[in-house]
Enzyme design. Structure first.
Site, mmCIF file in Angstrom:
data_model
loop_
_atom_site.group_PDB
_atom_site.id
_atom_site.type_symbol
_atom_site.label_atom_id
_atom_site.label_comp_id
_atom_site.label_asym_id
_atom_site.label_seq_id
_atom_site.Cartn_x
_atom_site.Cartn_y
_atom_site.Cartn_z
ATOM 1 N N ASN A 45 1.192 -1.295 0.381
ATOM 2 C CA ASN A 45 -0.034 -0.076 0.118
ATOM 3 C C ASN A 45 0.939 1.486 -0.409
ATOM 4 O OD1 ASN A 45 -2.361 -1.231 0.101
ATOM 5 N ND2 ASN A 45 -2.474 -1.278 2.677
ATOM 6 N N HIS A 48 -8.572 -2.422 -14.794
ATOM 7 C CA HIS A 48 -7.545 -2.439 -15.297
ATOM 8 C C HIS A 48 -7.407 -1.143 -16.470
ATOM 9 C CE1 HIS A 48 -4.937 -5.011 -12.336
ATOM 10 N NE2 HIS A 48 -4.997 -4.347 -11.656
ATOM 11 N N THR A 90 -6.797 2.517 -25.084
ATOM 12 C CA THR A 90 -8.068 3.911 -23.889
ATOM 13 C C THR A 90 -7.420 3.949 -22.800
ATOM 14 O OG1 THR A 90 -9.813 2.014 -23.527
ATOM 15 C CG2 THR A 90 -9.453 3.308 -25.739
#
Length: 357
Positions: free
Chosen positions: A123, A223, A279
């Site tokens: 994290n 993702h 994209t």
């Protein structure tokens, strides 16, 4: 799985990666790339009740909760667009460790020998803006509805807002989560997927959270936006499974681009590459089309198309954006109910999201 903590380098890397890929990509009749998607968004529909959680949980106690949180998300997105994928990932990491209870937002107590989730290695790369956005929303809500809205619900709603702001579906979020009382960095590693996780490992992990192999494929579609650091792909492009060669199925154009930006040694640790090289700034279904073309960035991403158990679903998602959007809404709602805390015995309502009561 890792998103960028950088606010500037993603744009440069992404643009150049796309240029390299476009030089050999066949355009369609309207001049767009063959795997491009339409931009029409869809509204997701979900059932309104899950146990004691409900969409209208704050209807009387804080009726403007969604409007207030959305105002913060919209401004954050304008100021620092990369906060969108970071916050969605923050929600994922929160739910997979201890459940959806905002335990990832807790700061380690000064002088404590035990680190909080936020300080776990997995994290550490979250940009500070992801935490700031939740804190700003919490402060605004405390000024309007003190002691009412949990940090866990703020994170869940914020994640939805960022999905929508990047072109994804708008869906109603069930509320009623309480904040968790525990946050341990030691519990993070074993509860999150790795960039090189095998399909069996991924399925086992998701099953342990009450999620199916179908949920795995759909949630991986997040993702479609976001970035990963070079360190998570160097083995794949230089020494796949100890062969001292790249993974055989990587598209040659992608391999060329990745080796350019992610050198074997001596590279910049801050350099990141987009998960979706086609994209990268749009929440759409092109992530799955990329997998069909061997343009997946992480080994665990590409595995979804290579494994016969999930290949057909990847192909289905690649064909139709609305199919993906509808499935994503359902999977996010399902993930958002993992080990939800309820009541003072199991949870708390923090005044500051980074501090236990």
């Amino acid at each position: 799985m890792s998103f960028s903590s950088s606010s500037s380098s993603p744009c440069v890397t992404t643009t150049l990666l796309i240029l390299i890929l476009m030089t050999t990509t066949t355009p369609t009749s309207n001049g767009t790339m063959a795997v491009s998607a339409t931009t029409k968004a869809a509204n997701g529909t979900v059932s309104h009740h899950h146990g004691q959680m409900s969409v209208d949980y704050y209807a009387k106690s804080c009726p403007q909760v969604e409007k207030l949180i959305s105002s913060i998300a919209s401004q954050q997105f304008k100021d620092v667009p990369f906060v969108a994928p970071a916050t969605i990932r923050l929600f994922f990491h929160d739910c997979f460790v201890q459940g959806c209870d905002a335990s990832i937002l807790i700061s380690t107590k000064p002088g404590s020998d035990e680190l909080a989730e936020k300080d776990a290695l997995d994290n550490k790369e979250f940009p500070v803006e992801a935490f700031d956005g939740v804190d700003k929303a919490k402060a605004l809500l405390e000024s309007k509805c003190p002691g009412v809205v949990s940090c866990a619900d703020i994170l869940a709603i914020s994640a939805r807002d960022y999905v929508n702001l990047t072109g994804g579906p708008y869906y109603e979020v069930k509320k009623g989560r309480w904040d968790g009382k525990k946050s341990k960095a030691s519990e993070v590693f074993s509860n999150l997927p790795r960039a090189n996780s095998t399909m069996d490992e991924l399925v086992k992990l998701f099953n342990s959270k009450g999620l199916t192999i179908e949920d795995l494929v759909v949630l991986s579609g997040a993702h479609t936006i976001g970035y990963t650091h070079c360190k998570y792909i160097t083995n794949r492009i230089y020494d796949f499974k100890g062969t001292k060669k790249p993974q055989p199925n990587i598209d040659p154009r992608l391999l060329k681009a990745l080796t350019m930006y992610c050198p074997k040694i001596g590279g910049n640790e801050d350099i990141v590459v987009p998960f979706d090289v086609t994209t990268p700034y749009k929440f759409d279904h092109v992530y799955y089309s990329n997998l069909e073309g061997n343009l997946g960035i992480l080994e665990s991403d590409q595995a979804l198309f290579l494994d016969p158990r999930t290949k057909a679903q990847v192909q289905t998602m690649a064909k139709d954006k609305q199919t993906f959007f509808q499935a994503f809404v359902i999977a996010m709602e399902k993930m958002g109910t993992i080990h939800v805390k309820r009541g003072w015995k199991h949870g708390e309502k923090r005044v500051h999201c980074s501090l236990h009561m």
